[in-house]
Design a protein around this motif. Structure first.
Motif, short mmCIF file in Angstrom:
data_model
loop_
_atom_site.label_atom_id
_atom_site.label_comp_id
_atom_site.label_asym_id
_atom_site.label_seq_id
_atom_site.Cartn_x
_atom_site.Cartn_y
_atom_site.Cartn_z
N PHE A 186 0.83 -1.20 0.00
CA PHE A 186 0.00 0.00 0.00
C PHE A 186 0.87 1.25 0.00
N ASP A 187 0.27 2.34 -0.42
CA ASP A 187 0.99 3.60 -0.61
C ASP A 187 0.91 4.47 0.65
N ASN A 188 2.03 4.64 1.32
CA ASN A 188 2.07 5.49 2.51
C ASN A 188 2.31 6.96 2.17
N SER A 189 2.53 7.30 0.90
CA SER A 189 2.88 8.69 0.56
C SER A 189 1.74 9.67 0.86
N ASP A 190 0.52 9.17 0.90
CA ASP A 190 -0.63 10.05 1.15
C ASP A 190 -1.33 9.71 2.47
N CYS A 191 -0.60 9.05 3.38
CA CYS A 191 -1.22 8.63 4.64
C CYS A 191 -1.31 9.80 5.62
N THR A 192 -2.22 9.64 6.57
CA THR A 192 -2.44 10.66 7.60
C THR A 192 -2.28 10.00 8.96
N PRO A 193 -1.22 10.35 9.70
CA PRO A 193 -1.03 9.74 11.03
C PRO A 193 -2.21 10.08 11.95
N GLY A 194 -2.46 9.17 12.87
CA GLY A 194 -3.52 9.41 13.85
C GLY A 194 -4.79 8.65 13.54
N GLN A 195 -5.85 9.09 14.18
CA GLN A 195 -7.17 8.44 14.05
C GLN A 195 -7.71 8.58 12.62
N LEU A 196 -8.23 7.49 12.09
CA LEU A 196 -8.82 7.50 10.75
C LEU A 196 -10.26 7.97 10.80
N ASP A 197 -10.66 8.68 9.78
CA ASP A 197 -12.05 9.11 9.64
C ASP A 197 -12.66 8.31 8.49
N MET A 198 -13.29 7.17 8.85
CA MET A 198 -13.86 6.29 7.83
C MET A 198 -15.37 6.38 7.85
N PRO A 199 -15.99 6.27 6.68
CA PRO A 199 -17.46 6.21 6.63
C PRO A 199 -17.97 5.01 7.44
N GLU A 200 -19.20 5.09 7.91
CA GLU A 200 -19.79 4.00 8.71
C GLU A 200 -19.75 2.68 7.97
N ARG A 201 -20.02 2.71 6.66
CA ARG A 201 -20.01 1.47 5.87
C ARG A 201 -18.65 0.80 5.96
N ASP A 202 -17.57 1.58 5.84
CA ASP A 202 -16.23 1.00 5.89
C ASP A 202 -15.87 0.54 7.30
N GLN A 203 -16.32 1.25 8.32
CA GLN A 203 -16.09 0.80 9.70
C GLN A 203 -16.76 -0.55 9.94
N ALA A 204 -17.99 -0.67 9.47
CA ALA A 204 -18.73 -1.94 9.61
C ALA A 204 -18.03 -3.05 8.80
N ALA A 205 -17.54 -2.71 7.61
CA ALA A 205 -16.85 -3.69 6.77
C ALA A 205 -15.61 -4.20 7.48
N VAL A 206 -14.82 -3.31 8.06
CA VAL A 206 -13.60 -3.70 8.77
C VAL A 206 -13.95 -4.62 9.94
N ALA A 207 -15.00 -4.29 10.68
CA ALA A 207 -15.41 -5.12 11.81
C ALA A 207 -15.83 -6.52 11.34
N MET A 208 -16.59 -6.61 10.26
CA MET A 208 -17.02 -7.91 9.74
C MET A 208 -15.83 -8.73 9.23
N ILE A 209 -14.88 -8.06 8.58
CA ILE A 209 -13.72 -8.76 8.06
C ILE A 209 -12.85 -9.27 9.21
N ARG A 210 -12.68 -8.45 10.24
CA ARG A 210 -11.91 -8.91 11.41
C ARG A 210 -12.57 -10.13 12.04
N GLU A 211 -13.88 -10.12 12.10
CA GLU A 211 -14.61 -11.27 12.66
C GLU A 211 -14.37 -12.52 11.80
N LEU A 212 -14.41 -12.36 10.48
CA LEU A 212 -14.13 -13.47 9.57
C LEU A 212 -12.71 -14.00 9.80
N GLU A 213 -11.75 -13.09 9.92
CA GLU A 213 -10.37 -13.51 10.16
C GLU A 213 -10.25 -14.27 11.49
N GLN A 214 -10.98 -13.84 12.48
CA GLN A 214 -10.94 -14.51 13.78
C GLN A 214 -11.57 -15.91 13.69
N VAL A 215 -12.72 -16.00 13.03
CA VAL A 215 -13.40 -17.29 12.86
C VAL A 215 -12.49 -18.28 12.13
#
Length: 192
Positions: A51-80
């Motif tokens: 991934f490209d770090n040239s445009d990254c922003t240190p600190g807390q991410l501001d993600m849309p709710e859809r993407d926050q929910a997606a990340v949570a579901m994917i983490r759950e899948l990885e755990q399962v």
């Protein structure tokens, strides 16, 4: 019959998931692609290589709710699946199998169990980069007779699909979002 067995092989693997196999690599890549688009700064060797770090922003991410929910579901899948990706390396063994995700405007959320439509019987359907009529058209369509694999969470009446010809050994023809209508498509057979 061989095609059905191929589908079922992908759909119903009975063996336990190996920590770094494709079924763990794809969710890891998908989750981190969402983070990358949100401006996450990667510090692992693998994250920095993919991934490209040239445009990254240190600190807390501001993600849309859809993407926050997606990340949570994917983490759950990885755990399962008891996934454990070695992030000290610089590539994923199966990266070419899901590199197509980079061209999507909306990153699809992988699910644990896939299903398939063997021998699609409906009219031609175009594929898009996101689940909306305003998303870009991809240079691909689902044609009558093709096989469709569903391995991602639907969004409304849009599905993210992988399309195959009648010869699964040649690999997928295309990936993308299509509007099937919120119900199973007409097919000769179903798997999964």
């Amino acid at each position: 019959m061989a095609r059905i067995l191929s589908v079922l092989f992908f759909v119903f693997l009975a063996a336990p998931v190996v920590a770094d196999d494709i079924f763990c690599e794809q969710p890891w890549f998908t989750r981190n692609l969402i983070f990358d688009r949100a401006g996450h700064c990667f510090d692992s060797a693998l994250g920095m290589a993919l991934f490209d770090n040239s445009d990254c922003t240190p600190g807390q991410l501001d993600m849309p709710e859809r993407d926050q929910a997606a990340v949570a579901m994917i983490r759950e899948l990885e755990q399962v699946q008891a996934c454990s990706i070695d992030t000290s390396r610089t590539t994923l063994e199966h990266l070419s199998s899901f590199e197509y995700l980079r061209q999507m405007d909306v990153i699809p959320i992988p699910v644990e169990h896939e299903s398939g439509c063997i021998g699609y019987l409906g009219e031609a359907l175009s594929l898009r980069t996101g689940p909306s009529n305003s998303a870009l058209h991809l240079d691909a369509t689902i044609q009558t007779g093709m096989d469709i694999l569903f391995g991602h969470l639907a969004e409304g009446d849009w599905d993210f699909v992988t399309v195959y010809s009648d010869n699964w050994e040649t690999g997928p023809l295309a990936h993308g979002w299509t509007r099937i209508g919120g119900h199973p498509p007409e097919c000769r057979q179903y798997a999964g």
